[in-house]
Write a protein that holds these residues in place. Structure first.
Motif, PDB file in Angstrom:
ATOM      1  N   VAL A  41      20.152 -43.010  14.969  1.00 26.66           N
ATOM      2  CA  VAL A  41      20.986 -43.094  15.907  1.00 26.66           C
ATOM      3  C   VAL A  41      22.422 -42.756  15.485  1.00 26.66           C
ATOM      4  CG1 VAL A  41      22.192 -44.955  17.598  1.00 26.66           C
ATOM      5  CG2 VAL A  41      19.752 -45.330  16.604  1.00 26.66           C
ATOM      6  N   LEU A  42      22.777 -41.755  15.985  1.00 31.59           N
ATOM      7  CA  LEU A  42      24.170 -40.987  15.547  1.00 31.59           C
ATOM      8  C   LEU A  42      25.289 -41.811  16.477  1.00 31.59           C
ATOM      9  CD1 LEU A  42      22.986 -37.297  16.001  1.00 31.59           C
ATOM     10  CD2 LEU A  42      23.289 -38.579  13.956  1.00 31.59           C
ATOM     11  N   LYS A  43      26.632 -41.708  15.710  1.00 30.14           N
ATOM     12  CA  LYS A  43      26.889 -40.942  14.423  1.00 30.14           C
ATOM     13  C   LYS A  43      26.674 -41.917  13.351  1.00 30.14           C
ATOM     14  CE  LYS A  43      30.290 -38.187  16.802  1.00 30.14           C
ATOM     15  NZ  LYS A  43      31.705 -38.092  16.593  1.00 30.14           N
ATOM     16  N   GLY A  44      26.907 -43.147  13.610  1.00 24.47           N
ATOM     17  CA  GLY A  44      26.888 -44.280  12.486  1.00 24.47           C
ATOM     18  C   GLY A  44      25.778 -44.394  11.714  1.00 24.47           C
ATOM     19  N   GLY A  45      24.418 -44.008  12.147  1.00 24.40           N
ATOM     20  CA  GLY A  45      23.252 -44.008  11.250  1.00 24.40           C
ATOM     21  C   GLY A  45      23.094 -43.135  10.642  1.00 24.40           C
ATOM     22  N   VAL A  68      16.800 -46.048  13.096  1.00 29.04           N
ATOM     23  CA  VAL A  68      17.853 -46.207  12.053  1.00 29.04           C
ATOM     24  C   VAL A  68      19.042 -46.141  12.410  1.00 29.04           C
ATOM     25  CG1 VAL A  68      18.460 -45.405   9.760  1.00 29.04           C
ATOM     26  CG2 VAL A  68      16.006 -44.974  10.515  1.00 29.04           C
ATOM     27  N   GLU A  69      19.643 -47.212  12.509  1.00 27.50           N
ATOM     28  CA  GLU A  69      20.830 -47.547  12.856  1.00 27.50           C
ATOM     29  C   GLU A  69      21.854 -48.201  11.662  1.00 27.50           C
ATOM     30  OE1 GLU A  69      23.121 -47.335  14.801  1.00 27.50           O
ATOM     31  OE2 GLU A  69      22.523 -48.319  16.730  1.00 27.50           O
ATOM     32  N   ASP A  70      23.091 -48.137  11.917  1.00 27.11           N
ATOM     33  CA  ASP A  70      23.907 -48.550  10.782  1.00 27.11           C
ATOM     34  C   ASP A  70      24.465 -49.951  10.820  1.00 27.11           C
ATOM     35  OD1 ASP A  70      25.435 -48.000  13.147  1.00 27.11           O
ATOM     36  OD2 ASP A  70      27.387 -47.394  12.007  1.00 27.11           O
ATOM     37  N   ILE A  71      24.591 -50.608  12.455  1.00 31.02           N
ATOM     38  CA  ILE A  71      25.005 -51.888  12.283  1.00 31.02           C
ATOM     39  C   ILE A  71      24.529 -52.354  14.005  1.00 31.02           C
ATOM     40  CG2 ILE A  71      27.111 -51.202  13.209  1.00 31.02           C
ATOM     41  CD1 ILE A  71      28.353 -53.633  11.663  1.00 31.02           C
TER      42      ILE A  71
HETATM   43 MN    MN Z   1      26.375 -46.067  16.380  1.00 32.97          MN
END
Ligand code: MN
Ligand code: PRP
Ligand code: MG
Length: 196
Positions: A43-47, A109-112
């Motif tokens: 999952v862009l961009k954070g991931g 896949v994610e950052d948060i």
């Molecule tokens: Mn994001």
């Protein structure tokens, strides 16, 4: 910490080395629990940073049984219109690309996970394309009263209700170029505020 962020942060919450150790462990668990080929979906961009390191560790990982798992890689940009009542998300993938999810085992896949809105809506959309399974790995989950209660299948760290940046998490697109996960301070919020 690069010079340009030195005075913009109040603390290092998770040092880069600690992140990497955790990502390596998550990679092992994911391989152990996998039942077949995985479509790993960033999952862009954070991931992107977590995705890159996780995929690298999955590639390197051979469990004691010698288990490996074939990966294919996918990238989605999710646009969230949280201001609107519908709070709908819009996927960057075409209808054709989404149809390829049918019958596949997907790992998002994610950052948060903050309020959880983005992920709940993303899952609702993806499930319309009849995947075999969908699991979610999020590096962080925030403890916040605004949470909708969503909890991912794999979590790196549970963090306090603070604005964190680094390791691809941004504040106005800055701080993605920071290795550690840090808490931004008031000076940083001013220094990197959106300028008109
Ligand atoms: Mn994001
Ligand atoms: C952030 C973060 C998650 C989402 C979490 O993305 O990367 O995707 O918000 O928030 P929620 O749980 O409250 O929905 P953002 O929309 O800032 O885009 P970015 O990843 O490109 O920075
Ligand atoms: Mg963002």
């Amino acid at each position: 910490i690069p010079d340009h962020y030195e005075d913009a942060l109040s603390s290092v919450l998770i040092p880069h080395g600690v992140i990497m150790d955790r990502v390596e462990k998550l990679a092992k668990v994911i391989v152990q629990e996998s039942t077949g080929p995985l479509v790993v979906c960033c999952v862009l961009k954070g991931g992107h940073q977590f995705f890159a390191d996780l995929v690298n560790y999955i590639k390197k990982n051979v469990t004691r049984g010698g288990k490996t798992v074939p990966l294919s890689l996918e990238f989605i940009k999710v646009k969230s219109y949280s201001g609107e009542t519908s709070g709908e998300v819009k996927l960057s993938l075409t209808e054709e690309e989404c149809k390829d999810f049918a019958g596949k085992n997907i790992l998002i896949v994610e950052d948060i996970i903050d309020t959880g809105k983005t992920m709940v809506q993303l899952l609702t959309k993806l499930k319309q394309y009849s995947p075999e399974s969908v699991k979610v790995a999020s590096l962080l989950i925030k403890k916040t009263p605004l949470s909708n209660g969503y909890i991912p299948d794999y979590v790196g760290f549970s963090i306090p209700n603070a604005f964190v940046v680094g390791y691809a998490l941004d504040y106005n697109e800055y701080f993605r170029d920071l290795d550690h996960i840090c808490v931004i301070n008031d000076h940083g919020k001013q220094k990197y505020a959106v300028k008109n």
